[in-house]
Scaffold this motif. Sequence first.
Motif, PDB file in Angstrom:
ATOM      1  N   LEU A 143       0.849  -1.192   0.000  1.00 59.05           N
ATOM      2  CA  LEU A 143       0.000   0.000   0.000  1.00 59.05           C
ATOM      3  C   LEU A 143       0.884   1.240   0.000  1.00 59.05           C
ATOM      4  O   LEU A 143       1.855   1.316   0.753  1.00 59.05           O
ATOM      5  N   THR A 144       0.553   2.208  -0.861  1.00 54.41           N
ATOM      6  CA  THR A 144       1.326   3.446  -0.961  1.00 54.41           C
ATOM      7  C   THR A 144       0.646   4.572  -0.189  1.00 54.41           C
ATOM      8  O   THR A 144      -0.554   4.808  -0.369  1.00 54.41           O
ATOM      9  N   VAL A 145       1.410   5.249   0.645  1.00 51.60           N
ATOM     10  CA  VAL A 145       0.940   6.428   1.375  1.00 51.60           C
ATOM     11  C   VAL A 145       1.547   7.645   0.687  1.00 51.60           C
ATOM     12  O   VAL A 145       2.773   7.796   0.650  1.00 51.60           O
ATOM     13  N   PRO A 146       0.730   8.542   0.089  1.00 49.79           N
ATOM     14  CA  PRO A 146       1.278   9.635  -0.719  1.00 49.79           C
ATOM     15  C   PRO A 146       2.043  10.681   0.076  1.00 49.79           C
ATOM     16  O   PRO A 146       2.887  11.381  -0.476  1.00 49.79           O
ATOM     17  N   GLY A 147       1.764  10.816   1.363  1.00 52.69           N
ATOM     18  CA  GLY A 147       2.394  11.836   2.187  1.00 52.69           C
ATOM     19  C   GLY A 147       1.483  12.199   3.342  1.00 52.69           C
ATOM     20  O   GLY A 147       0.433  11.584   3.536  1.00 52.69           O
ATOM     21  N   PRO A 148       1.845  13.217   4.116  1.00 55.78           N
ATOM     22  CA  PRO A 148       1.045  13.567   5.303  1.00 55.78           C
ATOM     23  C   PRO A 148      -0.252  14.293   4.994  1.00 55.78           C
ATOM     24  O   PRO A 148      -1.069  14.488   5.886  1.00 55.78           O
ATOM     25  N   THR A 149      -0.474  14.720   3.737  1.00 55.22           N
ATOM     26  CA  THR A 149      -1.733  15.367   3.374  1.00 55.22           C
ATOM     27  C   THR A 149      -2.309  14.702   2.138  1.00 55.22           C
ATOM     28  O   THR A 149      -1.572  14.212   1.284  1.00 55.22           O
ATOM     29  N   PHE A 150      -3.626  14.665   2.063  1.00 53.58           N
ATOM     30  CA  PHE A 150      -4.278  14.128   0.862  1.00 53.58           C
ATOM     31  C   PHE A 150      -5.662  14.746   0.725  1.00 53.58           C
ATOM     32  O   PHE A 150      -6.244  15.264   1.687  1.00 53.58           O
ATOM     33  N   GLY A 151      -6.192  14.714  -0.503  1.00 53.55           N
ATOM     34  CA  GLY A 151      -7.511  15.255  -0.770  1.00 53.55           C
ATOM     35  C   GLY A 151      -8.564  14.168  -0.708  1.00 53.55           C
ATOM     36  O   GLY A 151      -8.335  13.037  -1.106  1.00 53.55           O
ATOM     37  N   ALA A 152      -9.730  14.500  -0.182  1.00 50.54           N
ATOM     38  CA  ALA A 152     -10.838  13.554  -0.082  1.00 50.54           C
ATOM     39  C   ALA A 152     -12.137  14.321  -0.307  1.00 50.54           C
ATOM     40  O   ALA A 152     -12.131  15.509  -0.630  1.00 50.54           O
ATOM     41  N   VAL A 153     -13.253  13.619  -0.153  1.00 55.10           N
ATOM     42  CA  VAL A 153     -14.572  14.218  -0.337  1.00 55.10           C
ATOM     43  C   VAL A 153     -15.389  13.983   0.916  1.00 55.10           C
ATOM     44  O   VAL A 153     -15.396  12.872   1.466  1.00 55.10           O
ATOM     45  N   ASP A 154     -16.085  15.040   1.409  1.00 56.87           N
ATOM     46  CA  ASP A 154     -16.899  14.860   2.602  1.00 56.87           C
ATOM     47  C   ASP A 154     -18.264  14.296   2.246  1.00 56.87           C
ATOM     48  O   ASP A 154     -18.543  13.992   1.074  1.00 56.87           O
ATOM     49  N   ARG A 155     -19.144  14.146   3.254  1.00 53.96           N
ATOM     50  CA  ARG A 155     -20.440  13.510   3.047  1.00 53.96           C
ATOM     51  C   ARG A 155     -21.317  14.283   2.075  1.00 53.96           C
ATOM     52  O   ARG A 155     -22.155  13.698   1.374  1.00 53.96           O
ATOM     53  N   ASP A 156     -21.104  15.596   1.967  1.00 54.12           N
ATOM     54  CA  ASP A 156     -21.902  16.431   1.081  1.00 54.12           C
ATOM     55  C   ASP A 156     -21.310  16.535  -0.320  1.00 54.12           C
ATOM     56  O   ASP A 156     -21.811  17.282  -1.162  1.00 54.12           O
ATOM     57  N   GLY A 157     -20.207  15.801  -0.555  1.00 64.03           N
ATOM     58  CA  GLY A 157     -19.577  15.832  -1.869  1.00 64.03           C
ATOM     59  C   GLY A 157     -18.600  16.960  -2.068  1.00 64.03           C
ATOM     60  O   GLY A 157     -18.125  17.185  -3.187  1.00 64.03           O
ATOM     61  N   ASN A 158     -18.278  17.690  -1.005  1.00 69.18           N
ATOM     62  CA  ASN A 158     -17.323  18.797  -1.106  1.00 69.18           C
ATOM     63  C   ASN A 158     -15.901  18.297  -0.927  1.00 69.18           C
ATOM     64  O   ASN A 158     -15.645  17.399  -0.118  1.00 69.18           O
ATOM     65  N   ALA A 159     -14.974  18.894  -1.680  1.00 72.16           N
ATOM     66  CA  ALA A 159     -13.574  18.521  -1.563  1.00 72.16           C
ATOM     67  C   ALA A 159     -13.003  19.019  -0.244  1.00 72.16           C
ATOM     68  O   ALA A 159     -13.216  20.171   0.138  1.00 72.16           O
ATOM     69  N   VAL A 160     -12.288  18.163   0.466  1.00 72.11           N
ATOM     70  CA  VAL A 160     -11.657  18.525   1.733  1.00 72.11           C
ATOM     71  C   VAL A 160     -10.224  18.001   1.749  1.00 72.11           C
ATOM     72  O   VAL A 160      -9.903  17.029   1.060  1.00 72.11           O
ATOM     73  N   ALA A 161      -9.378  18.663   2.494  1.00 77.00           N
ATOM     74  CA  ALA A 161      -7.992  18.235   2.649  1.00 77.00           C
ATOM     75  C   ALA A 161      -7.798  17.646   4.037  1.00 77.00           C
ATOM     76  O   ALA A 161      -8.269  18.204   5.026  1.00 77.00           O
ATOM     77  N   VAL A 162      -7.127  16.517   4.102  1.00 80.22           N
ATOM     78  CA  VAL A 162      -6.820  15.861   5.371  1.00 80.22           C
ATOM     79  C   VAL A 162      -5.332  16.027   5.650  1.00 80.22           C
ATOM     80  O   VAL A 162      -4.497  15.668   4.813  1.00 80.22           O
ATOM     81  N   ASP A 163      -4.991  16.590   6.793  1.00 78.99           N
ATOM     82  CA  ASP A 163      -3.601  16.807   7.191  1.00 78.99           C
ATOM     83  C   ASP A 163      -3.277  15.866   8.347  1.00 78.99           C
ATOM     84  O   ASP A 163      -3.711  16.083   9.481  1.00 78.99           O
ATOM     85  N   CYS A 164      -2.508  14.819   8.058  1.00 78.18           N
ATOM     86  CA  CYS A 164      -2.185  13.807   9.064  1.00 78.18           C
ATOM     87  C   CYS A 164      -1.188  14.307  10.097  1.00 78.18           C
ATOM     88  O   CYS A 164      -0.877  13.579  11.048  1.00 78.18           O
ATOM     89  N   ARG A 165      -0.697  15.521   9.943  1.00 77.55           N
ATOM     90  CA  ARG A 165       0.158  16.120  10.966  1.00 77.55           C
ATOM     91  C   ARG A 165      -0.681  16.756  12.064  1.00 77.55           C
ATOM     92  O   ARG A 165      -0.165  17.100  13.123  1.00 77.55           O
TER      93      ARG A 165
END
Length: 393
Positions: A143-165
């Motif tokens: 499994l590849t982990v792209p880095g400490p941040t990645f883009g995802a989609v919330d329940r309403d379909g809006n783009a959100v950024a997740v910061d694992c730091r």
Amino acid sequence: MLTRILVQHRTAALASAALALTSTLVAAAPAQAAPRIGVTNDRGTSVADDGQATTFTLRGSGFQSIRGGFGGVYVAFGWVRDPSGGGWRPSEGGITGRDYRYVPDSESGSNAGYLRFVSFPGSSTEAEAQAVMSADGSFTVDLTVPGPTFGAVDRDGNAVAVDCRKVTCGVLTFGAHGVKNARNETFTPVRFGEVYADEAATPAEEEHGQETGSTDGGGQTTDGTTAAPSGGSTTAPTAPTRRGRPKVTAERETAVAGQALAFTGSGFAPGEQVLALLDDGVVALGPLVAGTSGEVAGVMALPADLSVGTHQLRLVGAASGARPSERFPVRAGTVVAVEPEPTIAPDEPDVAALAFVGASGLALLASLVLLVVRLRRRGRRTPVAATTTGATA
């Protein structure tokens, strides 16, 4: 009279013992080890690099393996709400985009490596999987982990950024293809830190032919500092090294109004932050962090009222200034009726084992009933013989 009382007490005791034994056998279920995931990178640790992509080897054990069962297990990297609890679990009402988010990727066998599908042995979906679970519930997959941040989609379909730091991220496993199975849901935290720090300067040094501590004609040193030339002026640092010509590719099968558009990019500087824009900023996503080969991947929620026709997706490199774009067609969305998702009980018993135990209990109970009948008959014959003898005397 005394004999009859003893027989009744003995019968009651045997019947109670039989019922207790039967209940114990039925209630006892074979114990199963809790599922777990072992996470190891190519340096032998479980740490993800905070500046570039990290590929882990994951070893699963203790999972529920269903021979010929539909689907299997998804393995992904992401974030869950309340890591120490279980509220994020799909079997407990957890919803993707709200209670858990993960790095998006296609479900094909040749995807980018951010999402893995482990099928049950003998499943009809086995051909789509990157790995097949063994009969004892174990598997191995990368499994590849792209880095400490990645883009995802919330329940309403809006783009959100997740910061694992800032939040706790890790490896998630959950039922694939909409099947909810509590026994195959796990979350294993992953910490970020320096893993490949000693390799960070190597590509630039090789390309420019420099030695450690030396300077080129413009005064740029290999350790990242700027040396002042004899005239007293300084030169601007050189741009990060890119890997090939920057480009962006939209996954056209996902280009549907109201749904999530998957895309990939390449040719950016390793570790560079990249923004994704639809048309003139109708939708924005980022920042995404380019991997070791300058690659990025993301998913963008397309508005439900987005017009049908040609649109443009553009990526913008924050450090390199690269701005590759692609034009692609968007189709109208359709409303599809969703059937209730099948659910597998957390501790579903073995039907064959229960049937065998039940039959054994009934057989034991029948034997005890026959024994009771015989004892009662024997108890009845004994007083009659004593009365007859007394009358004769």
